[in-house]
Design a protein around this motif. Structure first.
Motif, PDB file in Angstrom:
ATOM      1  N   ARG A  98      34.067  32.657  41.637  1.00 38.98           N
ATOM      2  CA  ARG A  98      34.846  31.445  41.866  1.00 38.98           C
ATOM      3  C   ARG A  98      35.869  31.303  40.742  1.00 38.98           C
ATOM      4  N   LEU A  99      37.076  30.948  41.101  1.00 39.33           N
ATOM      5  CA  LEU A  99      38.156  30.921  40.099  1.00 39.33           C
ATOM      6  C   LEU A  99      38.055  29.753  39.135  1.00 39.33           C
ATOM      7  N   THR A 100      37.071  28.869  39.353  1.00 40.40           N
ATOM      8  CA  THR A 100      36.832  27.805  38.373  1.00 40.40           C
ATOM      9  C   THR A 100      35.484  27.985  37.672  1.00 40.40           C
ATOM     10  N   SER A 101      34.892  29.158  37.769  1.00 36.05           N
ATOM     11  CA  SER A 101      33.601  29.431  37.127  1.00 36.05           C
ATOM     12  C   SER A 101      33.801  29.624  35.620  1.00 36.05           C
ATOM     13  N   PRO A 102      32.723  29.522  34.825  1.00 34.14           N
ATOM     14  CA  PRO A 102      32.848  29.733  33.383  1.00 34.14           C
ATOM     15  C   PRO A 102      33.493  31.065  33.023  1.00 34.14           C
ATOM     16  N   ARG A 103      33.208  32.088  33.804  1.00 33.16           N
ATOM     17  CA  ARG A 103      33.806  33.400  33.548  1.00 33.16           C
ATOM     18  C   ARG A 103      35.332  33.336  33.565  1.00 33.16           C
ATOM     19  N   PHE A 104      35.884  32.683  34.580  1.00 35.71           N
ATOM     20  CA  PHE A 104      37.338  32.619  34.680  1.00 35.71           C
ATOM     21  C   PHE A 104      37.927  31.592  33.717  1.00 35.71           C
ATOM     22  N   LEU A 105      37.202  30.503  33.444  1.00 38.73           N
ATOM     23  CA  LEU A 105      37.693  29.536  32.471  1.00 38.73           C
ATOM     24  C   LEU A 105      37.889  30.201  31.111  1.00 38.73           C
ATOM     25  N   GLN A 106      37.015  31.135  30.783  1.00 40.37           N
ATOM     26  CA  GLN A 106      37.153  31.859  29.517  1.00 40.37           C
ATOM     27  C   GLN A 106      38.409  32.737  29.519  1.00 40.37           C
ATOM     28  N   ILE A 107      38.701  33.343  30.648  1.00 44.10           N
ATOM     29  CA  ILE A 107      39.931  34.137  30.760  1.00 44.10           C
ATOM     30  C   ILE A 107      41.158  33.249  30.579  1.00 44.10           C
ATOM     31  N   TYR A 108      41.144  32.092  31.232  1.00 40.52           N
ATOM     32  CA  TYR A 108      42.288  31.183  31.117  1.00 40.52           C
ATOM     33  C   TYR A 108      42.462  30.721  29.672  1.00 40.52           C
ATOM     34  N   ARG A 109      41.353  30.477  28.999  1.00 35.62           N
ATOM     35  CA  ARG A 109      41.431  30.046  27.604  1.00 35.62           C
ATOM     36  C   ARG A 109      42.172  31.068  26.749  1.00 35.62           C
ATOM     37  N   GLN A 110      42.013  32.328  27.066  1.00 40.62           N
ATOM     38  CA  GLN A 110      42.633  33.374  26.261  1.00 40.62           C
ATOM     39  C   GLN A 110      44.146  33.421  26.426  1.00 40.62           C
ATOM     40  N   ILE A 111      44.664  33.013  27.576  1.00 42.87           N
ATOM     41  CA  ILE A 111      46.099  33.162  27.829  1.00 42.87           C
ATOM     42  C   ILE A 111      46.865  31.848  27.803  1.00 42.87           C
ATOM     43  N   VAL A 163      50.933  31.431  28.503  1.00 41.88           N
ATOM     44  CA  VAL A 163      51.050  30.635  29.733  1.00 41.88           C
ATOM     45  C   VAL A 163      51.035  29.148  29.389  1.00 41.88           C
ATOM     46  N   ASP A 164      52.038  28.431  29.850  1.00 42.12           N
ATOM     47  CA  ASP A 164      52.159  27.008  29.540  1.00 42.12           C
ATOM     48  C   ASP A 164      51.513  26.110  30.592  1.00 42.12           C
ATOM     49  N   GLU A 165      51.364  26.615  31.808  1.00 37.45           N
ATOM     50  CA  GLU A 165      50.793  25.809  32.891  1.00 37.45           C
ATOM     51  C   GLU A 165      50.209  26.762  33.927  1.00 37.45           C
ATOM     52  N   LEU A 166      49.073  26.365  34.527  1.00 39.50           N
ATOM     53  CA  LEU A 166      48.377  27.240  35.466  1.00 39.50           C
ATOM     54  C   LEU A 166      48.032  26.472  36.731  1.00 39.50           C
ATOM     55  N   TRP A 167      48.231  27.128  37.885  1.00 41.18           N
ATOM     56  CA  TRP A 167      47.874  26.545  39.177  1.00 41.18           C
ATOM     57  C   TRP A 167      46.857  27.437  39.882  1.00 41.18           C
ATOM     58  N   ILE A 168      45.794  26.814  40.391  1.00 38.58           N
ATOM     59  CA  ILE A 168      44.785  27.499  41.206  1.00 38.58           C
ATOM     60  C   ILE A 168      44.801  26.792  42.554  1.00 38.58           C
ATOM     61  N   THR A 169      45.426  27.418  43.546  1.00 34.79           N
ATOM     62  CA  THR A 169      45.662  26.731  44.818  1.00 34.79           C
ATOM     63  C   THR A 169      44.878  27.374  45.958  1.00 34.79           C
ATOM     64  N   PHE A 170      43.946  26.626  46.491  1.00 32.99           N
ATOM     65  CA  PHE A 170      43.164  27.003  47.672  1.00 32.99           C
ATOM     66  C   PHE A 170      42.519  28.396  47.544  1.00 32.99           C
ATOM     67  N   ASN A 174      42.050  40.640  35.486  1.00 32.33           N
ATOM     68  CA  ASN A 174      42.795  41.422  34.491  1.00 32.33           C
ATOM     69  C   ASN A 174      43.973  40.659  33.902  1.00 32.33           C
ATOM     70  N   LEU A 175      43.962  39.333  33.982  1.00 31.77           N
ATOM     71  CA  LEU A 175      45.089  38.548  33.484  1.00 31.77           C
ATOM     72  C   LEU A 175      45.396  38.832  32.013  1.00 31.77           C
ATOM     73  N   GLU A 176      44.361  39.061  31.216  1.00 33.37           N
ATOM     74  CA  GLU A 176      44.578  39.264  29.783  1.00 33.37           C
ATOM     75  C   GLU A 176      45.358  40.539  29.485  1.00 33.37           C
ATOM     76  N   ALA A 177      45.425  41.448  30.462  1.00 28.16           N
ATOM     77  CA  ALA A 177      46.211  42.664  30.276  1.00 28.16           C
ATOM     78  C   ALA A 177      47.696  42.418  30.502  1.00 28.16           C
ATOM     79  N   SER A 178      48.037  41.265  31.105  1.00 23.29           N
ATOM     80  CA  SER A 178      49.437  40.985  31.443  1.00 23.29           C
ATOM     81  C   SER A 178      50.010  39.757  30.758  1.00 23.29           C
TER      82      SER A 178
END
Length: 221
Positions: A132-145, A112-119, A102-106
Motif C-alpha cells: 500500500r502506498l501509504t504503508s510505513p514502508r513507503f512513508l519511509q521512502i517518501y521521508r528520504q526524498i 521533492v517539494d510536494e507529493l500526490w498519491i492519487t487513487f 525505486n524513487l530514491e534512485a531518481s
C-alpha cells in the motif's frame, strides 16, 4: 505486443519529457531535475502511480510556477500524459518511468517539494499491506526524498484504505495531519483541485463513491 503499444514506446523514447531507463538523462536525473529537465528553480511536485497523467497535466496547467513529474511503470500509460503535455506546450511537465519502490534512485534527499498519491490500488489483503502506498514502508521512502516543509496529498475512493491510512498517520508522532475529509467534494477544499479528475475518479464517482482526502507532512525525526 500490439502495434499501437510499440508506437507509443517509440514516441516515449523520442519525447524529451519522458525520463526512463535507456536514456542518458535517466542515469543523471537524481538531484538534477530542476537543472537538467526543467532549467529553472521552481518547486518540484511529484504524482505517484500517475497512470495517464490527467492529474499531473491538469495541475501543470494551473500552476506554471511549479514543475510536475508523474511517476508510473507503464510506458503505454504515461505516453498519454506526455503527449498531451507536448501538444499543449507545457514545459513544466515530465514523466518518470520507474517502480515507486525505486524513487530514491531518481530523487535526491529533500528534492521533492510536494507529493500526490492519487487513487492507488487499495491492496485490501493483509498480506499486501507493505504494498500500500501509504504503508510505513513507503512513508519511509517518501521521508528520504521529501523537503521537510513539503505536503503529501492522498486521494482515494476506498474507505478501507482511507481508514487504514488515517489510523496509521494518527499513530505516528513524526507525522502531522493538516486536513482530512471523507467527502472531498462537500469539503471546503474542493475548489483547490480546479475540477481536475482522473479517469478512475470519474468512474468511482459515477458509482456513487465519495472521494476521501488527506494532507499530511513528515516532521523531522
Amino acid at each position: 505486443m500490439g502495434r499501437n503499444k510499440l508506437e507509443r514506446f517509440r514516441q516515449n523514447e523520442a519525447n524529451p519529457n519522458v525520463v526512463q531507463p535507456g536514456k542518458e538523462r535517466f542515469e543523471k536525473i537524481k538531484g538534477n531535475w530542476k537543472e537538467l529537465q526543467f532549467q529553472n528553480n521552481h518547486p518540484l511536485v511529484v504524482e505517484l502511480a500517475c497512470g495517464r497523467g490527467e492529474f499531473t497535466v491538469g495541475l501543470a496547467r494551473h500552476y506554471p510556477e511549479k514543475n510536475f513529474v508523474g511517476v508510473d511503470i507503464k510506458g503505454s500509460r504515461i505516453w498519454k500524459g506526455s503527449s498531451q503535455a507536448s501538444e499543449e506546450g507545457l514545459e513544466n511537465v515530465a514523466f518518470l518511468r520507474t517502480q515507486i519502490e525505486n524513487l530514491e534512485a531518481s530523487f535526491a534527499p529533500g528534492e521533492v517539494d510536494e507529493l500526490w498519491i492519487t487513487f492507488p490500488d487499495p491492496r485490501p489483503k493483509e498480506r499486501d499491506e507493505k504494498r500500500r502506498l501509504t504503508s510505513p514502508r513507503f512513508l519511509q521512502i517518501y521521508r528520504q526524498i521529501m523537503n521537510r516543509e513539503g505536503a503529501i496529498h492522498f486521494k482515494t475512493d476506498n474507505t478501507g484504505l482511507y481508514i487504514y491510512t488515517e489510523e496509521l498517520l494518527a499513530s505516528r508522532p513524526d507525522i502531522r495531519v493538516e486536513r482530512k475529509t471523507m467527502d472531498f467534494y462537500r469539503s471546503e477544499w474542493r475548489e483547490e483541485h480546479h475540477g481536475i479528475r482522473t479517469r478512475y475518479e470519474k468512474m468511482f464517482m459515477e458509482k456513487g463513491e465519495t472521494i476521501k482526502y488527506v494532507v499530511f507532512s513528515l516532521n523531522p525525526l
